[in-house]
Design a protein around this motif. Sequence first.
Motif, PDB file in Angstrom:
ATOM      1  N   ARG A 131       5.188 -16.349 -14.874  1.00 13.94           N
ATOM      2  CA  ARG A 131       5.231 -14.896 -15.005  1.00 13.94           C
ATOM      3  C   ARG A 131       6.460 -14.286 -14.337  1.00 13.94           C
ATOM      4  O   ARG A 131       6.599 -13.063 -14.310  1.00 13.94           O
ATOM      5  CB  ARG A 131       3.966 -14.270 -14.389  1.00 13.94           C
ATOM      6  CG  ARG A 131       2.681 -14.810 -14.983  1.00 13.94           C
ATOM      7  CD  ARG A 131       1.474 -14.055 -14.473  1.00 13.94           C
ATOM      8  NE  ARG A 131       1.479 -12.699 -14.997  1.00 13.94           N
ATOM      9  CZ  ARG A 131       1.088 -12.370 -16.217  1.00 13.94           C
ATOM     10  NH1 ARG A 131       0.629 -13.303 -17.036  1.00 13.94           N
ATOM     11  NH2 ARG A 131       1.142 -11.129 -16.614  1.00 13.94           N
TER      12      ARG A 131
ATOM     13  N   PHE B   8       7.065 -14.175 -11.173  1.00 16.91           N
ATOM     14  CA  PHE B   8       6.569 -13.438  -9.998  1.00 16.91           C
ATOM     15  C   PHE B   8       7.369 -13.864  -8.778  1.00 16.91           C
ATOM     16  O   PHE B   8       7.469 -15.050  -8.470  1.00 16.91           O
ATOM     17  CB  PHE B   8       5.080 -13.744  -9.832  1.00 16.91           C
ATOM     18  CG  PHE B   8       4.390 -12.918  -8.798  1.00 16.91           C
ATOM     19  CD1 PHE B   8       3.802 -11.709  -9.152  1.00 16.91           C
ATOM     20  CD2 PHE B   8       4.310 -13.340  -7.470  1.00 16.91           C
ATOM     21  CE1 PHE B   8       3.144 -10.948  -8.203  1.00 16.91           C
ATOM     22  CE2 PHE B   8       3.658 -12.579  -6.520  1.00 16.91           C
ATOM     23  CZ  PHE B   8       3.068 -11.379  -6.887  1.00 16.91           C
TER      24      PHE B   8
ATOM     25  N   GLN C 299       1.347  -3.072  -9.058  1.00 15.06           N
ATOM     26  CA  GLN C 299       1.576  -4.355  -8.387  1.00 15.06           C
ATOM     27  C   GLN C 299       0.251  -5.109  -8.199  1.00 15.06           C
ATOM     28  O   GLN C 299       0.188  -6.329  -8.357  1.00 15.06           O
ATOM     29  CB  GLN C 299       2.265  -4.131  -7.030  1.00 15.06           C
ATOM     30  CG  GLN C 299       2.854  -5.432  -6.469  1.00 15.06           C
ATOM     31  CD  GLN C 299       3.543  -5.253  -5.131  1.00 15.06           C
ATOM     32  OE1 GLN C 299       3.375  -4.235  -4.459  1.00 15.06           O
ATOM     33  NE2 GLN C 299       4.326  -6.256  -4.733  1.00 15.06           N
TER      34      GLN C 299
ATOM     35  N   ARG D  28      -0.474  -6.942 -11.201  1.00 19.28           N
ATOM     36  CA  ARG D  28       0.315  -8.174 -11.328  1.00 19.28           C
ATOM     37  C   ARG D  28      -0.271  -9.290 -10.465  1.00 19.28           C
ATOM     38  O   ARG D  28      -0.255 -10.456 -10.841  1.00 19.28           O
ATOM     39  CB  ARG D  28       1.784  -7.903 -10.981  1.00 19.28           C
ATOM     40  CG  ARG D  28       2.520  -7.133 -12.090  1.00 19.28           C
ATOM     41  CD  ARG D  28       4.041  -7.272 -11.997  1.00 19.28           C
ATOM     42  NE  ARG D  28       4.591  -6.717 -10.767  1.00 19.28           N
ATOM     43  CZ  ARG D  28       4.898  -5.424 -10.587  1.00 19.28           C
ATOM     44  NH1 ARG D  28       4.721  -4.547 -11.562  1.00 19.28           N
ATOM     45  NH2 ARG D  28       5.393  -5.016  -9.444  1.00 19.28           N
TER      46      ARG D  28
END
Lengths: 467, 467
Positions: free
Chosen positions: B266, B268, B321, B324
């Motif tokens: 992802r 991240f 966030q 996420r």
Amino acid sequence: MSEIIRSLQRDLNEFGGDLHLIGADMLGGRHPGEHPDNFGAGAMAMPATPEAAAAVVRWCAENGVFIVPQGGRTGLVGGGISRPGDLILSTARLDRIEDIDPLARTVTVGAGVTLQALQEATAAFGLTPGIDLAARGSATIGGMIATNAGGILAFRNGVMRHQVLGIEAVMPDGSLFSDLTRVLKVSAGPDIKQLLIGSEGAYGFVTRAVLKLESFNPMRATALVGVRDAASALAVITHFRSLPALQLEGAELMWRRYFLDSAGERGFDLDWLEDGTAAVLLMEVSAASEAEARTALEEGLAGLWEQHGLTSGIVAASLDQARRFWALREESDFIYRLHPAAPSYDVSLPPGALDAYVADLGARLKAVHPSFDAYVYGHVADGNLHLSVIGEGAAAPAVKDAIEDAVYTGVTEAGGSFSAEHGVGTEKRRAYLTYGNPARRALAQAIKAALDPKNLFNPGKVPYRAD
Amino acid sequence: MSEIIRSLQRDLNEFGGDLHLIGADMLGGRHPGEHPDNFGAGAMAMPATPEAAAAVVRWCAENGVFIVPQGGRTGLVGGGISRPGDLILSTARLDRIEDIDPLARTVTVGAGVTLQALQEATAAFGLTPGIDLAARGSATIGGMIATNAGGILAFRNGVMRHQVLGIEAVMPDGSLFSDLTRVLKVSAGPDIKQLLIGSEGAYGFVTRAVLKLESFNPMRATALVGVRDAASALAVITHFRSLPALQLEGAELMWRRYFLDSAGERGFDLDWLEDGTAAVLLMEVSAASEAEARTALEEGLAGLWEQHGLTSGIVAASLDQARRFWALREESDFIYRLHPAAPSYDVSLPPGALDAYVADLGARLKAVHPSFDAYVYGHVADGNLHLSVIGEGAAAPAVKDAIEDAVYTGVTEAGGSFSAEHGVGTEKRRAYLTYGNPARRALAQAIKAALDPKNLFNPGKVPYRAD
């Protein structure tokens, strides 16, 4: 000593003291509990191990002896009564708290352990069985499973079924069914142990269980609040349940007659109570400290005062005073001192239907006899009312059916139950057959025939046949 | 159009559009869900009323047509697959949210309503179904009842069984079983509807349900915390669960390989994460305000840092966030992009047993093949782990049994389950017969014979016979 006891001793002597067989002579010295016929069988086995219990069940199956399971004998509906020729199978010696797992929040416990013993053992870990009821000192875990007990915390944690993770039981064929899972999540095919919960011993004899535990917070505040009706009590409850910083630990409503007579019998001071108050709500909350709990309770109530028609209230100044508040609700024996043999009921309704039900009930009782009235009190947050009917001749057999009909009319239609937490036993036979769910009844009977074809377990009780 | 559809249309034409029958031609344009064989029957009825569903079941019983119930088809174990000649009975048009009662905290809902639709409808009252899972957008209430779904809130609220108060279902004899009680407390004889929960359609077709609702608090804070093992994660969880002023809303643990690959897929950012961190805990709490939730989370974690070996952490600065963070855990599809057909499992264990299990599992997998390893992640607070096994040839049929044995060894003995929340379906047949509880299996079969003697419902699935 009864013939059954003699034969059991002879045939199962390899189990020695683990059977603990006693006859009418020794039963005579014990208290039969809530129903005088509980000891009717005059013969009891108190197996100390599940294996000994299984051997007794096999022996009964072979010898055509009916089995009546018993726990703390606190049942209020005659679910544990026994007849001569039956054998009482007691959980009394299955009384070990085996394992408390604070990380998993579970406990493995013998069926004969009392609720209070379990509460005390788990409190050392800051935990509680998540279920509480007035008979805690004698009610056993096995009996609470058999009746799917509810009590004062059900509105928050659910009923006994919601706390049971695992069960070990002796089934009618004498096999030991052991499904002692210690986890919340099991999706591994049909969950047969659910049948043992709330079936009042019809399908087997529970010997051990694994229960889920909940956080226990002793930082509490307790209040009595005069309200105008159940709706106003529920508005208060809904408000407090929406506050994230505190937990509602109890919400019990006592309608006027109950509250006044209970207070009168206990010499409880009522100077604080406004005349004419329709009902009194007992509320307990917990928070980060006692001071915070008390402040939140006082401020919360003050904010709701006018909008919800609260008439008066007091907050307990000490733990001792809080206990006196609870005694008003929990020690309901005064009813039977004032009105011996007053017929009593235990219904549940969606909470929003309570006020209409109580009003209609009063009218229906007066239609049976103008002197009839009811004590009404109970677990208002989950809609569970306890009722005792009083008046001239209210305890007479001739009016029994008419009173039942007055109490149960409309309950099923409203989405409630003719028995909320006490079970069916023998005393609610007519209600089960008249107000119970016919499809559920028929399926319960079909499963009884499949699992207990000899009708060995608790015969003459649920699942009753309609014929 | 299949012969079954033609005959149903002819024989039941009084129901008109309420049957909504479709054949292979129209099924071809729909997505079969999580298993390619879900539409194998090529014939589907989507009754719009319970009565129409009951008529279809009676017709199937008379005509010897097997019934495969289907909901959102999100099941991961092939519990909804069908064969030519079967009829798929879908809940798709039983999709009404009938009644939300905020006072009683209950909802009456059609079996075909998705979890997300119900979450959105109840949120307007500050309430939630109390159960949440990643497939919320397509999983239906009926399917969640059939599999006794768990998800991310089970550690606090329990599983689907604990939210179900009432059920309406079509039974194998074509009768409509209606036990739509709307109260928590019912102790009115054996609770037959429990058999319909978690039985994957073996005993009947759920058409409606009454569910209990819980408070929903949107004031939240979310964090990712590096931990050294499950024990350290559980210590953090236990601490937060003991705080009265906040509620734990989620506690998901991702072991290293899962977390790193999920983050990598992802994009991240991992700058915050200390090298070598063994696992990452996703935590969400709610409190009286977002600021309070965030402060409590940060201060709580700071206080636990050294004692419990926390290595690193970040608190979400925005709702976006936080989403996420959750996507790292919930969107696990990357596993199958990286390792197509990686065999996956879903076990539960008492939480205290997780670290030893994960270590032993690694060793057992390496013994099957030195390249084998597992993605491990899941609902750590209730001990439910999801596992995907990877390595050279891990998806090959030849090693299937050896991998299963590596995954399931010791799980039952520890008090856990070979299937936590996904069910048995067709893919866990061997596990059910090898690692399931034999007594439970035998009783499930006896009850199947009593309730569904023609084996009409979901044949070839649970309760499997051992022979």
